[in-house]
Design an enzyme around this catalytic site. Structure first.
Site, PDB file in Angstrom:
ATOM      1  N   ASN A 191       5.204  17.442 -16.633  1.00  0.00           N
ATOM      2  CA  ASN A 191       5.182  18.799 -16.096  1.00  0.00           C
ATOM      3  C   ASN A 191       6.599  19.202 -15.691  1.00  0.00           C
ATOM      4  O   ASN A 191       7.431  18.364 -15.359  1.00  0.00           O
ATOM      5  CB  ASN A 191       4.281  18.863 -14.860  1.00  0.00           C
ATOM      6  CG  ASN A 191       2.817  19.016 -15.202  1.00  0.00           C
ATOM      7  OD1 ASN A 191       2.453  19.826 -16.031  1.00  0.00           O
ATOM      8  ND2 ASN A 191       1.971  18.226 -14.563  1.00  0.00           N
ATOM      9  N   HIS A 204       5.149  22.462 -19.587  1.00  0.00           N
ATOM     10  CA  HIS A 204       5.522  21.054 -19.568  1.00  0.00           C
ATOM     11  C   HIS A 204       6.931  20.928 -20.139  1.00  0.00           C
ATOM     12  O   HIS A 204       7.352  21.755 -20.956  1.00  0.00           O
ATOM     13  CB  HIS A 204       4.560  20.228 -20.418  1.00  0.00           C
ATOM     14  CG  HIS A 204       3.228  20.010 -19.769  1.00  0.00           C
ATOM     15  ND1 HIS A 204       2.412  18.953 -20.069  1.00  0.00           N
ATOM     16  CD2 HIS A 204       2.565  20.721 -18.826  1.00  0.00           C
ATOM     17  CE1 HIS A 204       1.307  19.011 -19.351  1.00  0.00           C
ATOM     18  NE2 HIS A 204       1.379  20.093 -18.592  1.00  0.00           N
ATOM     19  N   HIS A 224       2.431  28.039 -17.060  1.00  0.00           N
ATOM     20  CA  HIS A 224       2.462  26.615 -16.716  1.00  0.00           C
ATOM     21  C   HIS A 224       3.109  25.870 -17.883  1.00  0.00           C
ATOM     22  O   HIS A 224       2.516  25.783 -18.968  1.00  0.00           O
ATOM     23  CB  HIS A 224       1.033  26.117 -16.483  1.00  0.00           C
ATOM     24  CG  HIS A 224       0.907  24.655 -16.254  1.00  0.00           C
ATOM     25  ND1 HIS A 224       0.473  24.118 -15.050  1.00  0.00           N
ATOM     26  CD2 HIS A 224       1.130  23.580 -17.062  1.00  0.00           C
ATOM     27  CE1 HIS A 224       0.439  22.804 -15.142  1.00  0.00           C
ATOM     28  NE2 HIS A 224       0.834  22.449 -16.365  1.00  0.00           N
ATOM     29  N   ARG A 261      -2.772  17.828  -7.766  1.00  0.00           N
ATOM     30  CA  ARG A 261      -3.926  17.837  -8.663  1.00  0.00           C
ATOM     31  C   ARG A 261      -3.514  17.530 -10.097  1.00  0.00           C
ATOM     32  O   ARG A 261      -3.759  16.453 -10.616  1.00  0.00           O
ATOM     33  CB  ARG A 261      -4.641  19.203  -8.595  1.00  0.00           C
ATOM     34  CG  ARG A 261      -6.070  19.193  -9.181  1.00  0.00           C
ATOM     35  CD  ARG A 261      -6.144  19.200 -10.695  1.00  0.00           C
ATOM     36  NE  ARG A 261      -5.495  20.329 -11.326  1.00  0.00           N
ATOM     37  CZ  ARG A 261      -5.384  20.473 -12.643  1.00  0.00           C
ATOM     38  NH1 ARG A 261      -5.878  19.549 -13.460  1.00  0.00           N
ATOM     39  NH2 ARG A 261      -4.757  21.515 -13.166  1.00  0.00           N
ATOM     40  N   ASP A 262      -2.838  18.436 -10.737  1.00  0.00           N
ATOM     41  CA  ASP A 262      -2.487  18.252 -12.142  1.00  0.00           C
ATOM     42  C   ASP A 262      -1.557  17.062 -12.332  1.00  0.00           C
ATOM     43  O   ASP A 262      -1.637  16.367 -13.357  1.00  0.00           O
ATOM     44  CB  ASP A 262      -1.841  19.525 -12.683  1.00  0.00           C
ATOM     45  CG  ASP A 262      -1.598  19.466 -14.177  1.00  0.00           C
ATOM     46  OD1 ASP A 262      -2.547  19.144 -14.914  1.00  0.00           O
ATOM     47  OD2 ASP A 262      -0.467  19.724 -14.603  1.00  0.00           O
ATOM     48  N   CYS A 286      -1.296  15.713 -19.345  1.00  0.00           N
ATOM     49  CA  CYS A 286      -2.688  16.037 -19.646  1.00  0.00           C
ATOM     50  C   CYS A 286      -3.389  14.785 -20.145  1.00  0.00           C
ATOM     51  O   CYS A 286      -2.976  14.215 -21.158  1.00  0.00           O
ATOM     52  CB  CYS A 286      -2.785  17.144 -20.699  1.00  0.00           C
ATOM     53  SG  CYS A 286      -4.489  17.484 -21.233  1.00  0.00           S
TER      54      CYS A 286
END
Length: 303
Positions: free
Chosen positions: A247, A207, A205, A14-15, A238
């Site tokens: 990420n 990066h 979370h 997803r991300d 993002c």
């Protein structure tokens, strides 16, 4: 605080993929199925957003309908609003994430609403999810800084958490949306929020945009945090934050934790192969150092 086990939520499907050029639906399904086979305990599979906002996720229903669901894996979905949460519960998800930016400017760039306006919806989203047997996690984006506003005060993040928990959120997560996090800022944020909610599950979370992701993890481990997001191969970033690629790579996180004697349950060798698969799907070299070099135990044959 001593930590002997860490739970990793894999967010590449997803991300990670939402920041890449769209890939075929069949490849998304193959990626999720392959990740499930690595013994990861949690996978963020899809997001139920409007296709005009994130066209890379336009096939979410089709992807989820075809995934081979492992009963040992907790699958989750991101949903931005009531319509998205309804789609998620109708699809059978029991874990749903919603995102609210601590930065008002980033929140407006992301969903064209203020942070306060987004928070006003949390209670309704929680009621809808709970009424259908699902939990809600509120992800606080830009928790460590905003590309438009700069530093975000920990007290601002704490205010978002206070609102979310008061309205029934089951869990909270803190997103380093643009890779602005550093160990100092991780300490400041956790000092501001963790003592107030010792029983609320918290996830971080990070990066690796500026090379601090693993250092940030180490800092969070000292606070007893045991849940982290990561993305296979280092996929993603993002789409609303320029320059925020990178990420934290799942295999880099697993590699470090295993060397520290911290269990994850993940098959590192299998995970590296999935990262190689993902690299083929997106058609570019991914930033993971462990994907490039292999684990530190890999030896060079003597010739």
């Amino acid at each position: 605080m001593s930590v002997d086990h860490v739970s990793i939520r894999e967010v590449g499907p997803r991300d990670g993929l939402q920041s890449e050029d769209p890939i075929p639906t069949a490849d998304k399904i193959r990626l999720i199925d392959a990740l499930s086979a690595t013994c990861l305990s949690r996978i963020e599979a899809v997001s139920f957003v409007h296709p005009k906002a994130i066209p890379q996720m336009a096939d979410a229903d089709e992807v989820w309908a075809s995934v081979r669901r492992d009963p040992e894996v907790r699958y989750s979905a991101l949903a931005p609003n009531v319509r998205g949460v309804r789609r998620a519960v109708d699809a059978g998800f029991e874990e749903i994430e919603v995102v609210v930016s601590a930065s008002d400017t980033h929140n407006r760039k992301n969903i064209n609403r203020s942070t306060d306006e987004s928070l006003e919806d949390v209670a309704e989203l929680v009621e809808l999810a709970h009424g259908n047997g699902a939990s809600i996690e509120v992800i606080v984006a830009t928790s460590f800084g905003c590309p438009y506003e700069g530093d975000i005060a920990p007290s601002r993040v704490a205010w978002v958490v206070d609102r979310a928990i008061a309205d029934g959120a089951d869990r909270v997560a803190f997103g380093d949306t643009t890779g602005m996090g550093t160990p100092r800022r991780v300490r400041e944020l956790l000092d501001a929020v963790k003592p107030n909610y010792p029983d609320v599950p918290m996830l971080l979370h990070f990066h690796n945009t500026r090379g601090t992701a693993l250092a940030n993890v180490l800092t969070a481990l000292d606070y007893g945090v045991t849940e982290f997001d990561a993305s296979v191969g280092g996929l993603g970033g993002c789409p609303y934050a320029p320059g925020a690629s990178g990420n934290l790579a799942t295999e880099e996180l697993v590699h470090m934790l295993h060397d520290m004697g911290i269990a994850t349950g993940v098959d590192l060798d299998a995970l590296i192969e999935v990262a190689r698969m993902a690299e083929g799907f997106v058609g570019r070299e991914l930033p993971s150092g462990v994907l490039r070099a292999g684990p530190r135990t890999k030896l060079t044959p003597i010739t």
